[in-house]
Design a protein around this motif. Structure first.
Motif, mmCIF file in Angstrom:
data_model
loop_
_atom_site.group_PDB
_atom_site.id
_atom_site.type_symbol
_atom_site.label_atom_id
_atom_site.label_comp_id
_atom_site.label_asym_id
_atom_site.label_seq_id
_atom_site.Cartn_x
_atom_site.Cartn_y
_atom_site.Cartn_z
ATOM 1 N N SER A 57 2.763 -3.745 -6.787
ATOM 2 C CA SER A 57 4.169 -3.491 -7.068
ATOM 3 C C SER A 57 4.773 -2.616 -5.964
ATOM 4 C CB SER A 57 4.324 -2.832 -8.432
ATOM 5 O OG SER A 57 3.533 -1.675 -8.501
ATOM 6 N N GLN A 58 6.105 -2.628 -5.906
ATOM 7 C CA GLN A 58 6.786 -1.822 -4.886
ATOM 8 C C GLN A 58 6.514 -0.340 -5.060
ATOM 9 O OE1 GLN A 58 10.990 -2.744 -4.412
ATOM 10 N NE2 GLN A 58 10.657 -4.700 -5.408
ATOM 11 N N VAL A 59 6.468 0.065 -6.311
ATOM 12 C CA VAL A 59 6.253 1.481 -6.576
ATOM 13 C C VAL A 59 4.867 1.919 -6.083
ATOM 14 C CG1 VAL A 59 5.250 1.396 -8.915
ATOM 15 C CG2 VAL A 59 6.869 3.204 -8.327
ATOM 16 N N ASP A 60 3.971 0.954 -6.043
ATOM 17 C CA ASP A 60 2.613 1.206 -5.565
ATOM 18 C C ASP A 60 2.615 1.366 -4.042
ATOM 19 O OD1 ASP A 60 -0.050 1.578 -5.800
ATOM 20 O OD2 ASP A 60 -0.516 -0.399 -6.646
ATOM 21 N N MET A 62 5.157 2.408 -2.385
ATOM 22 C CA MET A 62 5.809 3.707 -2.168
ATOM 23 C C MET A 62 4.850 4.866 -2.431
ATOM 24 S SD MET A 62 8.829 3.465 -0.977
ATOM 25 C CE MET A 62 9.448 5.123 -1.259
ATOM 26 N N GLU A 63 3.897 4.637 -3.325
ATOM 27 C CA GLU A 63 2.904 5.678 -3.604
ATOM 28 C C GLU A 63 2.158 6.032 -2.316
ATOM 29 O OE1 GLU A 63 0.552 5.970 -7.385
ATOM 30 O OE2 GLU A 63 -1.078 5.304 -6.115
ATOM 31 N N THR A 66 4.863 7.631 0.416
ATOM 32 C CA THR A 66 5.355 8.993 0.184
ATOM 33 C C THR A 66 4.252 10.035 0.265
ATOM 34 O OG1 THR A 66 5.081 8.702 -2.197
ATOM 35 C CG2 THR A 66 7.275 8.254 -1.293
ATOM 36 N N PHE A 67 3.017 9.588 0.205
ATOM 37 C CA PHE A 67 1.925 10.559 0.263
ATOM 38 C C PHE A 67 1.749 11.121 1.670
ATOM 39 C CE2 PHE A 67 -2.547 11.748 0.751
ATOM 40 C CZ PHE A 67 -2.668 12.634 -0.297
ATOM 41 N N ARG A 362 -3.022 6.327 -1.693
ATOM 42 C CA ARG A 362 -2.762 7.732 -1.447
ATOM 43 C C ARG A 362 -4.098 8.467 -1.460
ATOM 44 N NH1 ARG A 362 -0.139 11.627 -4.362
ATOM 45 N NH2 ARG A 362 -1.563 12.519 -5.855
ATOM 46 N N GLU A 364 -5.922 10.719 -2.713
ATOM 47 C CA GLU A 364 -6.253 11.633 -3.805
ATOM 48 C C GLU A 364 -7.760 11.642 -3.969
ATOM 49 O OE1 GLU A 364 -3.761 11.374 -7.386
ATOM 50 O OE2 GLU A 364 -5.623 11.247 -8.516
ATOM 51 N N LYS C 164 -0.260 -5.293 -12.124
ATOM 52 C CA LYS C 164 0.374 -4.395 -11.158
ATOM 53 C C LYS C 164 0.766 -3.082 -11.823
ATOM 54 C CE LYS C 164 2.290 -8.056 -8.290
ATOM 55 N NZ LYS C 164 3.480 -8.853 -8.019
ATOM 56 N N LYS C 165 0.789 -2.027 -11.006
ATOM 57 C CA LYS C 165 1.193 -0.721 -11.511
ATOM 58 C C LYS C 165 2.687 -0.706 -11.804
ATOM 59 C CE LYS C 165 -1.832 2.654 -9.265
ATOM 60 N NZ LYS C 165 -1.828 3.719 -8.259
ATOM 61 N N ALA C 168 3.869 4.940 -10.622
ATOM 62 C CA ALA C 168 2.990 5.408 -9.549
ATOM 63 C C ALA C 168 3.344 6.833 -9.190
ATOM 64 C CB ALA C 168 3.108 4.500 -8.325
ATOM 65 N N TYR C 169 2.380 7.480 -8.585
ATOM 66 C CA TYR C 169 2.529 8.890 -8.194
ATOM 67 C C TYR C 169 3.164 8.936 -6.810
ATOM 68 C CZ TYR C 169 1.094 13.828 -8.239
ATOM 69 O OH TYR C 169 1.076 15.205 -8.265
ATOM 70 N N HIS C 170 4.311 9.557 -6.693
ATOM 71 C CA HIS C 170 4.961 9.656 -5.392
ATOM 72 C C HIS C 170 4.937 11.082 -4.855
ATOM 73 C CE1 HIS C 170 7.475 5.708 -5.623
ATOM 74 N NE2 HIS C 170 6.186 5.523 -5.744
ATOM 75 N N HIS C 171 4.933 11.174 -3.540
ATOM 76 C CA HIS C 171 4.893 12.460 -2.834
ATOM 77 C C HIS C 171 3.607 13.205 -3.185
ATOM 78 C CE1 HIS C 171 8.946 11.725 -1.443
ATOM 79 N NE2 HIS C 171 9.259 11.375 -2.671
ATOM 80 N N ARG C 172 3.583 14.468 -2.845
ATOM 81 C CA ARG C 172 2.369 15.251 -3.116
ATOM 82 C C ARG C 172 2.755 16.705 -3.326
ATOM 83 N NH1 ARG C 172 0.347 14.641 3.132
ATOM 84 N NH2 ARG C 172 1.401 16.481 3.934
ATOM 85 N N ASP C 181 8.554 1.463 -11.144
ATOM 86 C CA ASP C 181 8.919 0.401 -10.208
ATOM 87 C C ASP C 181 10.338 -0.088 -10.529
ATOM 88 O OD1 ASP C 181 7.484 -1.684 -8.192
ATOM 89 O OD2 ASP C 181 9.006 -2.687 -9.420
#
Lengths: 610, 180, 225
Positions: A57-60, A62-63, A66-67, A362, A364, C164-165, C168-172, C181
């Motif tokens: 997914s897109q949010v993935d 971006m994960e 952004t890290f 990311r 982690e 699919k997720k 999600a975890y963004h930034h840190r 999403d």
């Protein structure tokens, strides 16, 4: 405004970049680097395409983006300047250089100039601590900056010069990657030792020696040498290999950790500049010992400029059949190495976070057990060692374990390469036998005015220069190699602030103590440094620091308060000097004028009216 | 036994906590037997006139006047208690804490539907307290001895606590300590 | 019994299935280990909140990710560990913006329940009042990021049909957020959205049109944690 590509153009170019890669998430960081380089940011329109290609997914996507510090969703300018803000840079005049950049470029840090040509940003240590202040400009390190050189650089950027032109690289250099790498970041070898820095190296000798043995014998050889990992934790290398060799798995991997992010270290930069083939031979020996067919060098983004040099070295090794199929005619010994990039994340130096990053995620850290030797890259058994360890492996295989064993102390055999920076006359890399006394080292570094020494970087310990009899070895002062010298005039609370801010920035954010705790420590230290603290605040810092240590999820959090704790322990006076109130004060220091400033500005009133 | 002297005030609060004090109902009569009120909206005494044993603070610190009152209480009370979410963490007024103050003023006095379009002014009379950059919890500015959470704290909690402070310590029951 | 292990918790002898996490094994023996990011409905425990930190043969470790082994000596209720758990919960309160009186989840919130359990009156740490956004864009959900404790339950549990997720975890670091999403948020089925809201321990993931539906005194944590 800079020429910002339209959505359609972005999509077309992204599609052509994506076409060059398999649908494999572990390639995501490489893809993102191409996008970042091409557009000076990662355009929004590219994200759905990358997501589709990877089947995530897109949010993935971006994960991952952004890290990492060096991936941005905002334009960073055609010339992207990342000025190092670590303590060594600050001691060498960071603020002057920062001001000079802002003045010349006409924009503030954290943004680009009005035509989108120059972007100014800060970053943590870029591995140039012996040549501070330093900055990365489009990935290329520029050391020993002065306000004058900044002026010249910005002028060159306005003229549209290439980064190599800015650096003053001529034709003769740009054709030889090794010479070029040396020119870009001079190795600064100050002391040659008997194992790594002072010994001749001929390509292929280690692999040839290795192939005289059976794989199991290689592990025995390493075991007899008593080699321990050089990253700082000092885990016995042979044991790690043994676990991996006996782990079940159709595939196994060798990963070289070239993500030396600990502020104050730059020795891997030197080893990779001067003897990259030796590192790769060490990896090949490990592959032979555990039965791996693929290796990865995980290179920190700050060392990206070494890629052409490393690639050419790999090509040479392949040409000599020191990598590839049936290495040196040994049937069944197939091994090759790829370079994978990081993108700006200190925590990726932790081996399980590194593996996550290598998989395009990311960084982690994973929960352990299982350990990477059992469940590593793509879930397969994986050996992760760092650049120095693999270099030592190559030497041990060539010269034998017994030879290595005679050097150093009982529990720390061999030599250690120290990266020395800060207030000393001779910054650079030193190869010393384990067990050298602090007294000798300070003399060696020409650090007569030293007040304190940071051993092992911000995650290590602060010691007083008066602790002359202490020894650098696993029995006493263990270190991954970072040594920062602080002169008499330095303020230790200020140093500690820089360190804790570094951890607050670099925390992956997964666990509460590290994510929430380090900013709390940072705020509290700031309160004390600004003279608003109470004596009990120092006790609180110690208490909370110990809690973060005890409850964090990975090594980053567990070691993040070390420098505050040891700094308070050794230099408590300097903290107490900043505190004006008595213990148990009922009314705390509060700058009411400052708190009223903003609203007075808006309403046009003066704070003195009350 | 000498009567304990109690002072109370509402800073950046809504007086809801004081309502909750009144909500102890008939026990107020018992309370009067045990304590003497000094500065308080209940007595309408505007300044603390003698050393007090217990100070109850409702509300956080949103302007300079709040701060001066808080200091007056700290200087004159043996024991200071933060009463309610606002005193403890800023509460609803602190919802503005991550919004630039100019935006807050613009929104409250200019862009608000009840203001004349474009005409409203941001109050700037010198008689008005000056708003601070954010709402501060009381215990970040002065030492606070006890905290009574809740919005408002349950009347029973206030009663039990006052009783405990006036007489001897008591364990506070689970049902009483709530944050809403 | 095959596959059974014997171990001690705070000196009490316990038995559990080999391979069970310490949290599960302790609960099976009637011992509660405080947790926040752990949920029995979510696989892949991550050890994020650390409030289940216990001493395992003398070393600190999260009880939700470490598994019981034969002869293990586990300590749960020492004064030091309890204070550390309390501090972790306090840190969560100052890290975000937890305006309990204005929260739909108040009374049913696991963070609040944990704080009640430890009788937290005010956190020992200064409030940080971070600037966090509210995301109204999802079709069925409102995400109140001020209240997120980054437990990653939604990240781990909520997936689309093709795996699919959704979150999600963004930034840190302190800037970390959990995001949804944008594409899936518009199209996700109501059931999945409800599941996400239910799995959220705090008032971050809210189902649109729901809130303040029960009076004070009848909510989950009004009488006991």
């Amino acid at each position: 405004m800079a020429k910002v590509a339209g959505d359609d153009a972005v999509k077309a170019e992204t599609a052509s970049i994506l076409a060059g890669y398999p649908a494999d998430r572990s390639e995501l960081i490489n893809i993102l680097w191409e996008l970042q380089d091409r557009f000076h940011h990662i355009p929004k329109a590219a994200i759905p395409l990358a997501a589709q290609k990877m089947g995530i997914s897109q949010v993935d996507v971006m994960e991952t983006i952004t890290f990492y510090h060096f991936f941005t969703t905002a334009h960073t300018g055609e010339y992207t300047v990342y000025l190092n803000n670590s303590i060594t840079s600050r001691m060498a005049g960071f603020q002057k250089i920062r001001d000079a950049f802002e003045k010349e470029a006409g924009c503030s840090f954290g943004e680009t100039d009005k035509d989108g040509r120059i972007g100014l940003f800060e970053t943590s240590c870029i591995g140039m601590c012996d040549q501070e202040p330093s900055a990365l400009i489009n990935g290329m390190p520029f050391g020993s900056l002065t306000p004058f050189s900044v002026e010249r650089l910005v002028k060159g950027m306005r003229e549209g010069k290439s980064v190599l032109e800015l650096m003053g690289v001529g034709q003769d250099l740009s054709s030889d990657p090794h010479k070029l790498a040396r020119f870009i970041a001079p190795p600064n070898i100050r002391r040659k030792g008997p194992v790594l820095l002072g010994v001749g190296y001929n390509m292929g000798e280690s692999i040839r020696s290795a192939l005289k043995h059976k794989p199991g014998e290689i592990i025995d050889l390493i075991k007899n040498s008593n080699l321990r990992g050089m990253g700082g934790a000092g885990f016995p290398t042979a044991l790690k290999w043994q676990f991996c060799a006996s782990a079940k798995g159709d595939e196994k991997y060798i990963v070289c950790n070239a993500d030396e992010g600990e502020p104050g270290t730059f020795k891997d930069r030197v080893l990779l500049t001067e003897w990259p083939a030796r590192v790769f031979e060490g990896m090949a020996a490990a592959a032979y010992a555990v039965g791996a067919r693929q290796g990865y060098l995980y290179l920190r983004a700050e060392y990206r400029y070494l890629t052409p040099h490393l690639q050419r070295t790999l090509d040479e090794l392949r040409k000599e059949n020191l990598l590839g199929n049936s290495i040196l005619g040994k049937s069944g010994f197939d091994f090759d190495i790829s370079i994978r990039l990081g993108a700006g994340a200190y925590v990726c130096g932790e081996e399980s976070a590194l593996l996550e990053s290598l998989e395009g995620k990311r960084g982690e850290p994973r929960n352990r057990p299982p350990f990477p030797v059992v469940v590593g890259f793509r879930g397969k058994p994986t050996v992760v060692n760092n650049v120095e360890t693999f270099s030592l492996v190559a030497q041990i295989i060539k010269y034998g374990g017994t030879w290595f064993n005679t050097l150093g102390t009982a529990k720390s055999v061999g030599t250690k390469i120290l990266s020395v920076s800060g207030d000393c006359g001779r910054p650079g890399v030193y190869e010393v036998e384990w067990g050298r006394k602090v007294e000798d080292l300070l003399k060696m570094f020409d650090a007569g005015n030293a007040k304190a020494l940071q051993i092992g970087g911000p995650s290590g310990k602060t010691i007083s220069a008066r602790e002359t009899a202490r020894k650098v070895c696993f029995e006493d002062l263990a270190t991954g190699g970072s040594m920062i010298v602080f002169g008499q005039e330095r303020s230790m609370p200020d140093v500690a602030q820089n360190f804790i801010d570094f951890f607050a920035e670099e925390s992956c954010g997964a666990c509460v103590p590290c994510r929430a705790g380090n900013p709390i420590l940072s705020d509290l230290l700031k309160t004390i440094r600004e003279g608003r603290g109470l004596p009990e605040h120092i006790d609180q810092m110690v208490e909370w620091a110990n809690m973060i240590k005890a409850s964090s999820r990975c090594g980053l959090g567990q070691s993040s308060p070390n420098s505050i704790l040891t700094s308070i322990e050794k230099f408590k006076d300097e903290y107490m000097d900043r505190i004006k109130k008595e213990r148990g004060a009922l009314i705390y220091d509060f700058d009411i004028k400052a708190a009223m400033k903003e609203s007075c500005e808006v309403t046009g009133r003066t704070p003195s009216s009350h | 036994m000498r009567k304990k002297i109690v002072a109370t005030t509402s800073l950046a609060g809504c007086f809801g906590c004081h309502m909750s004090i009144l909500d102890i109902d008939l026990r107020l009569v018992d309370l009067i037997e045990l304590v003497e009120f000094n500065r308080s909206p209940i007595t309408d005494i505007k300044k603390i006139s003698k050393r007090c044993d217990i100070g109850l603070i409702e509300g956080g610190i949103c302007n300079d006047e709040n701060y001066h009152v808080l200091k007056e209480f700290r200087e004159n009370c043996e024991v200071l208690v933060s009463v309610g979410e606002c005193a403890i963490m800023g509460g609803l007024p602190a919802l503005r804490n991550n919004i630039p103050i100019r935006e807050c003023f613009e929104e409250a006095y200019r862009n608000v539907p009840t203001s004349k379009s474009g005409g409203g002014i941001i109050p700037n009379d010198d008689e008005l307290p000056i708003i601070l950059d954010r709402v501060y919890p009381c215990h970040e500015l002065v030492k606070i001895d006890y905290f009574l959470p809740g919005c408002p704290p349950r009347a029973d909690l206030i009663w039990e606590t006052l009783l405990a402070l006036v007489t001897s310590g008591a364990e506070l029951p689970y049902e009483l300590v709530k944050y809403d | 019994m095959p596959g059974q292990v014997t171990f001690t918790i705070d000196g009490k002898e316990c038995k559990a299935q080999e391979g069970q996490t310490i949290v599960e094994a302790a609960r099976a023996n009637g011992i509660y280990v405080p947790t926040l990011c752990y949920s029995k409905y979510v696989e892949n425990p991550v050890g994020a909140c650390r409030s289940c930190t216990v001493k395992i043969n003398g070393n600190n470790g999260a009880a939700c990710i470490n598994r019981v082994q034969e002869g293990m000596n586990i300590q749960v209720y020492t004064r030091q560990l309890e204070d550390m758990r309390k501090a972790i919960i306090e840190a969560l309160f100052v890290e975000g913006n937890h305006f309990c009186p204005a929260c739909e989840k108040s009374g049913d919130c696991e963070l609040q329940a944990a704080a009640y359990r430890y009788r937290i009156m005010a956190p020992r740490f200064p409030y940080r009042f971070p600037s966090r956004h509210i995301d109204f864009s999802p079709k069925h959900l409102v995400l109140e990021h001020s209240r997120c404790i980054l437990c990653q339950r939604c990240v781990r549990k909520i997936r689309t049909e093709d795996g699919k997720k959704v979150f999600a975890y963004h930034h840190r670091g302190a800037k970390g957020t959990v995001e949804i999403d944008p594409e899936i948020a518009r199209t996700m089925p109501e059931e999945l959205a409800r599941e996400a809201a239910d799995i959220c321990p705090v008032g971050c993931i809210n189902f649109k049109g729901k809130g303040f539906d029960r009076p004070i005194g009848t909510r989950k944590y009004d009488k006991e944690p």
